[in-house]
Write an enzyme that holds these catalytic residues in place. Structure first.
Site, PDB file in Angstrom:
ATOM      1  N   HIS A 144      -9.707   1.651   4.381  1.00  0.00           N
ATOM      2  CA  HIS A 144      -8.416   1.560   5.240  1.00  0.00           C
ATOM      3  C   HIS A 144      -8.777   2.679   6.132  1.00  0.00           C
ATOM      4  O   HIS A 144      -9.643   3.510   6.446  1.00  0.00           O
ATOM      5  CB  HIS A 144      -7.437   1.757   4.237  1.00  0.00           C
ATOM      6  CG  HIS A 144      -5.837   1.787   4.616  1.00  0.00           C
ATOM      7  ND1 HIS A 144      -5.855   3.005   6.171  1.00  0.00           N
ATOM      8  CD2 HIS A 144      -5.031   1.467   5.092  1.00  0.00           C
ATOM      9  CE1 HIS A 144      -4.489   2.688   6.190  1.00  0.00           C
ATOM     10  NE2 HIS A 144      -4.180   1.552   5.486  1.00  0.00           N
ATOM     11  N   ASN A 176       0.916  -0.998  -0.027  1.00  0.00           N
ATOM     12  CA  ASN A 176      -0.061  -0.025  -0.421  1.00  0.00           C
ATOM     13  C   ASN A 176       0.661   1.240   0.141  1.00  0.00           C
ATOM     14  O   ASN A 176       1.089   1.799   0.785  1.00  0.00           O
ATOM     15  CB  ASN A 176      -0.884  -0.201   1.133  1.00  0.00           C
ATOM     16  CG  ASN A 176      -2.058   1.072   1.300  1.00  0.00           C
ATOM     17  OD1 ASN A 176      -1.940   1.962   1.198  1.00  0.00           O
ATOM     18  ND2 ASN A 176      -2.328   1.257   2.772  1.00  0.00           N
ATOM     19  N   GLU A 205      -6.227  -5.025  10.264  1.00  0.00           N
ATOM     20  CA  GLU A 205      -4.903  -4.256  10.472  1.00  0.00           C
ATOM     21  C   GLU A 205      -5.507  -3.608  11.866  1.00  0.00           C
ATOM     22  O   GLU A 205      -6.321  -2.398  11.665  1.00  0.00           O
ATOM     23  CB  GLU A 205      -5.139  -3.030   8.911  1.00  0.00           C
ATOM     24  CG  GLU A 205      -4.827  -3.614   7.790  1.00  0.00           C
ATOM     25  CD  GLU A 205      -3.891  -2.763   7.382  1.00  0.00           C
ATOM     26  OE1 GLU A 205      -2.858  -3.114   6.429  1.00  0.00           O
ATOM     27  OE2 GLU A 205      -4.489  -1.417   6.989  1.00  0.00           O
ATOM     28  N   GLU A 214      -6.997   5.007   7.589  1.00  0.00           N
ATOM     29  CA  GLU A 214      -6.506   6.653   7.024  1.00  0.00           C
ATOM     30  C   GLU A 214      -7.631   7.222   6.766  1.00  0.00           C
ATOM     31  O   GLU A 214      -8.334   7.802   6.631  1.00  0.00           O
ATOM     32  CB  GLU A 214      -5.201   6.371   6.336  1.00  0.00           C
ATOM     33  CG  GLU A 214      -4.484   6.554   7.152  1.00  0.00           C
ATOM     34  CD  GLU A 214      -3.570   5.729   6.665  1.00  0.00           C
ATOM     35  OE1 GLU A 214      -2.994   5.634   5.054  1.00  0.00           O
ATOM     36  OE2 GLU A 214      -1.561   5.104   7.002  1.00  0.00           O
ATOM     37  N   LYS A 253       0.167   4.372  -0.145  1.00  0.00           N
ATOM     38  CA  LYS A 253      -0.895   4.990   0.419  1.00  0.00           C
ATOM     39  C   LYS A 253      -0.561   6.412  -0.234  1.00  0.00           C
ATOM     40  O   LYS A 253       0.269   6.909  -1.860  1.00  0.00           O
ATOM     41  CB  LYS A 253      -0.049   5.645   1.623  1.00  0.00           C
ATOM     42  CG  LYS A 253      -0.072   4.346   2.640  1.00  0.00           C
ATOM     43  CD  LYS A 253       0.053   4.402   3.919  1.00  0.00           C
ATOM     44  CE  LYS A 253      -0.377   3.273   4.494  1.00  0.00           C
ATOM     45  NZ  LYS A 253      -0.248   3.364   6.207  1.00  0.00           N
ATOM     46  N   SER A 262       3.192  -2.576  10.064  1.00  0.00           N
ATOM     47  CA  SER A 262       4.210  -2.777  10.609  1.00  0.00           C
ATOM     48  C   SER A 262       4.728  -3.712  10.276  1.00  0.00           C
ATOM     49  O   SER A 262       5.516  -4.015  10.931  1.00  0.00           O
ATOM     50  CB  SER A 262       4.339  -2.090  11.993  1.00  0.00           C
ATOM     51  OG  SER A 262       4.104  -0.171  12.117  1.00  0.00           O
ATOM     52  N   GLY A 281       1.682   2.067  10.555  1.00  0.00           N
ATOM     53  CA  GLY A 281       2.867   3.321  10.701  1.00  0.00           C
ATOM     54  C   GLY A 281       3.379   3.630  12.098  1.00  0.00           C
ATOM     55  O   GLY A 281       3.846   4.978  12.235  1.00  0.00           O
TER      56      GLY A 281
HETATM   57  P1  PGA Z   1       2.492   0.204   8.367  1.00  0.00           P
HETATM   58  O1  PGA Z   1       0.782   0.662   7.233  1.00  0.00           O
HETATM   59  O2  PGA Z   1       3.179  -1.180   6.799  1.00  0.00           O
HETATM   60  O3  PGA Z   1       3.220   0.866   7.592  1.00  0.00           O
HETATM   61  O4  PGA Z   1       2.137  -0.033   9.193  1.00  0.00           O
HETATM   62  C1  PGA Z   1      -0.097  -0.699   7.036  1.00  0.00           C
HETATM   63  C2  PGA Z   1      -1.098   0.034   6.403  1.00  0.00           C
HETATM   64  O5  PGA Z   1      -1.568   1.152   6.399  1.00  0.00           O
HETATM   65  O6  PGA Z   1      -1.624  -0.168   4.812  1.00  0.00           O
END
Ligand code: PGA
Length: 257
Positions: A99, A13, A171, A101, A15, A217, A177
């Site tokens: 997601h 992803n 998630e 976010e 982003k 992460s 993140g």
């Molecule tokens: P990350 O993000 O691996 O940077 O924690 C995962 C995601 O948001 O899909």
């Protein structure tokens, strides 16, 4: 992972990172670094403007590209939106929906996630449906209840055949993140519960067939332990998908069993 019954998927992803001009060098580097005879499905979910460049860069490769969001609407006066048909027209194979976010910063509701997933399925695009609890919910021991609710809301009104074509990504928000990964036991526990919810809604055969990914992460160091869990069928990877070396290591980890 359980290759016998379901697909193993490593999905990046990106982003809101990188540019269309990064697609070609990135894919070339990734192809050189990843195992030649990989058996897992590899996907890069990129921002809309990067999709055509990704499509070109991935021609003749066994990597797929995906999107990170889609409109709830089929077409019309929705300035700034991108429809499922537009994604299908660009041969997009996967699209992330729900997601955290997007839920947090863009007001994406459970019912919107459901409508978006159905819109994608109607166009032959596989939705990667994200669910996961906040730190507060985990601390109050509401994880199971909340995640089950999100899964049920996302799949509402889908028949068994349709659900089989969905991918779920667990998630935990507190792990995204932050560098703070869920332990393999924590991740396995929730992914197992998600499979249980699908079994309850449909049947064991359908539950067995749905790929459930872990995200939050995941990186080159912790991926092997997470991927070794019986109900974790791959990963949704943010930060580590921006570096070819790290992403290739995660792909390679699916081959080591
Ligand atoms: P990350 O993000 O691996 O940077 O924690 C995962 C995601 O948001 O899909």
């Amino acid at each position: 992972m359980n290759r016998k019954y379901r697909k193993v998927i490593i999905a990046g992803n990106w982003k809101m990172n990188k540019l269309a001009t990064d697609a070609k060098p990135f894919v070339e580097e990734l192809r050189a670094a990843m195992p030649k005879d990989k058996t897992c499905e590899t996907v890069l979910c990129v921002p809309f403007p990067i999709i055509p460049a990704m499509a070109r860069a991935m021609r003749d490769s066994r990597i797929a590209y995906g999107a990170q969001d889609v409109s709830e609407h089929a077409s019309g006066a929705y300035t700034g939106e991108v429809s499922a048909a537009m994604l299908a027209n660009l041969k997009v194979k996967y699209c992330i929906v729900g997601h955290s976010e997007r839920r947090q910063y863009h007001g994406e509701t459970d019912s919107a996630v459901n409508v978006k997933a159905k819109a994608l399925l109607d166009e032959g695009v596989t939705p990667i449906i994200c669910v996961g609890e906040s730190l507060e919910q985990r601390e109050k021991e509401l994880t199971s209840e909340f995640v089950a609710y999100q899964v049920k809301a996302a799949l509402a009104g889908m028949d068994a055949k349709t659900v089989k074509r969905c991918v779920i990504a667990y998630e935990p928000i507190w792990a995204i993140g932050t560098g703070r990964t869920a332990s393999a036991e924590q991740a396995q526990e929730v992914c197992h519960e998600i499979r249980g919810v699908i079994r309850e809604l449909y049947d064991a055969r359908i539950a067995r067939a749905v790929s459930i990914l872990y995200g939050g992460s995941m990186n080159a160091k912790n991926c092997a332990e997470l991927l070794a869990q019986p109900d974790i069928d791959g990963g949704l990877i943010g930060g580590a998908s921006l570096k070819t070396e790290d992403f290739a290591k995660i792909i390679s980890a699916t081959e080591e069993e």
